[in-house]
Design a protein around this motif. Structure first.
Motif, mmCIF file in Angstrom:
data_model
loop_
_atom_site.group_PDB
_atom_site.id
_atom_site.type_symbol
_atom_site.label_atom_id
_atom_site.label_comp_id
_atom_site.label_asym_id
_atom_site.label_seq_id
_atom_site.Cartn_x
_atom_site.Cartn_y
_atom_site.Cartn_z
ATOM 1 N N PHE A 90 -24.304 -36.098 -0.277
ATOM 2 C CA PHE A 90 -23.193 -35.168 -0.125
ATOM 3 C C PHE A 90 -21.912 -35.745 -0.729
ATOM 4 N N TYR A 91 -21.676 -37.023 -0.451
ATOM 5 C CA TYR A 91 -20.468 -37.664 -0.973
ATOM 6 C C TYR A 91 -20.408 -37.553 -2.495
ATOM 7 N N HIS A 92 -21.461 -37.938 -3.169
ATOM 8 C CA HIS A 92 -21.437 -37.951 -4.632
ATOM 9 C C HIS A 92 -21.261 -36.534 -5.198
ATOM 10 N N PRO A 155 -31.301 -39.987 -6.181
ATOM 11 C CA PRO A 155 -31.611 -39.415 -7.498
ATOM 12 C C PRO A 155 -31.349 -37.913 -7.584
ATOM 13 N N ALA A 156 -31.602 -37.189 -6.501
ATOM 14 C CA ALA A 156 -31.376 -35.743 -6.531
ATOM 15 C C ALA A 156 -29.903 -35.426 -6.727
ATOM 16 N N ALA A 157 -29.040 -36.154 -6.031
ATOM 17 C CA ALA A 157 -27.602 -35.940 -6.193
ATOM 18 C C ALA A 157 -27.162 -36.337 -7.593
ATOM 19 N N LYS A 158 -27.702 -37.434 -8.107
ATOM 20 C CA LYS A 158 -27.340 -37.883 -9.450
ATOM 21 C C LYS A 158 -27.723 -36.841 -10.498
ATOM 22 N N ALA A 159 -28.908 -36.245 -10.338
ATOM 23 C CA ALA A 159 -29.348 -35.229 -11.299
ATOM 24 C C ALA A 159 -28.404 -34.030 -11.299
ATOM 25 N N LEU A 160 -27.953 -33.612 -10.115
ATOM 26 C CA LEU A 160 -27.031 -32.487 -10.028
ATOM 27 C C LEU A 160 -25.663 -32.835 -10.598
ATOM 28 N N VAL A 161 -25.171 -34.024 -10.288
ATOM 29 C CA VAL A 161 -23.877 -34.441 -10.831
ATOM 30 C C VAL A 161 -23.960 -34.556 -12.353
ATOM 31 N N ASP A 162 -25.063 -35.060 -12.865
ATOM 32 C CA ASP A 162 -25.225 -35.165 -14.324
ATOM 33 C C ASP A 162 -25.206 -33.780 -14.965
#
Length: 281
Positions: A90-92, A155-162
């Protein structure tokens, strides 16, 4: 849903079965077909001119993505340890929004697209400070919050942020609209019952659902954000709405897809968290 950094019940209020949409001239039905191209399904469904009909279009894109993710993998059972993992996600997601929306606003403004520029600026302002709620939640769980989010990047948050970053940096950042709508639309599927079920898992007297509550159906602000975005989308051109629907589909695919690798275990998370416990916790 299947994405371990997000919320299991997010698709519950968007029926994943047959989706119908009424238009000015007809009512048609759609059985999701994973072989159907993105272009064909959005082109066929965008011919409505009201917010209600536009919402059906965008929700259909989200549901179609849910059907396209053919996997029997389920995330591990939620535990207090895994809740910290999700809070880091959530933070990312929250932390990236203000800056990326401001960048998108500047690109829209440079292109003379006033309504989109104003929407993106407002969206960035609305989300400012929400990352701090996630940090407070992590701290309430007994950990050094800043250190936790530096160490844990699901990884799921990273994929969305990317995806969000790529969209904001595009010369035409309109995919940011679909990304934002998908996040908020799924957010308002989270009700009080789910929040209480999370709180029941946590140690007594621990309040660590601040961020979740702000991005749920119990937040009148979040519900209002969805309506505001729909009103803005209603004023876009047909071509722009097609792109927004495609972005909803793409963002939803990321949210519903399980990780390529194995789900992280509670033990692995605990190994990271142990040195980050607050003193006297």
């Amino acid at each position: 849903m299947q994405n371990d950094s997000l919320i299991d019940s997010e698709s519950a209020c968007i029926e994943p079965g047959e989706v119908s949409a009424e238009t000015a001239n007809r009512t048609w039905m759609h059985q999701p077909n994973p072989l159907e191209s993105d272009d064909s399904f959005v082109q066929k469904m965008i011919d409505a001119d009201s917010m209600a009909k536009i919402q059906k279009v965008l929700d259909r894109a989200i549901v179609s993505a849910r059907y396209a993710v053919k996997s029997d993998r389920r995330p591990p059972v939620l535990t207090p340890t895994r809740w910290v993992w999700r809070l880091a996600g959530f933070y990312h997601l929250c932390h990236s929004t203000p800056q990326l929306m401001e960048e998108a606003s500047q690109r829209f403004a440079s292109a003379g697209r006033k309504s989109l520029a104003e929407w993106a600026t407002q969206k960035g302002r609305e989300e400012t400070g929400h990352d701090r709620l996630a940090l407070l939640d992590i701290q309430s769980m007994g950990y050094k919050a800043e250190a936790v989010v530096e160490a844990l990047v699901p990884p799921a948050a990273k994929a969305l942020v990317d995806y969000f970053t790529e969209s904001a940096h595009d010369p035409d950042p309109i995919n940011c609209v679909g990304y934002s709508y998908t996040a908020e639309r799924l957010g308002i599927c989270i009700g009080e019952g789910y929040i209480q079920s999370v709180e029941a898992l946590l140690p007594p007297h621990i309040k660590a659902t601040r961020c979740l509550r702000v991005h749920s159906a119990i937040s009148s602000t979040e519900v209002g954000h969805v309506k505001e975005t729909l009103a803005m989308i209603a004023g876009l051109t047909l071509e722009e709405r097609v792109r927004v629907a495609k972005a909803c589909y793409q963002a939803a695919l990321l949210r519903f897809s399980p990780p390529k690798e194995a789900y992280i275990s509670d033990r692995e998370i605990q190994n990271v968290l142990k040195p980050l416990e607050l003193v006297n916790n």
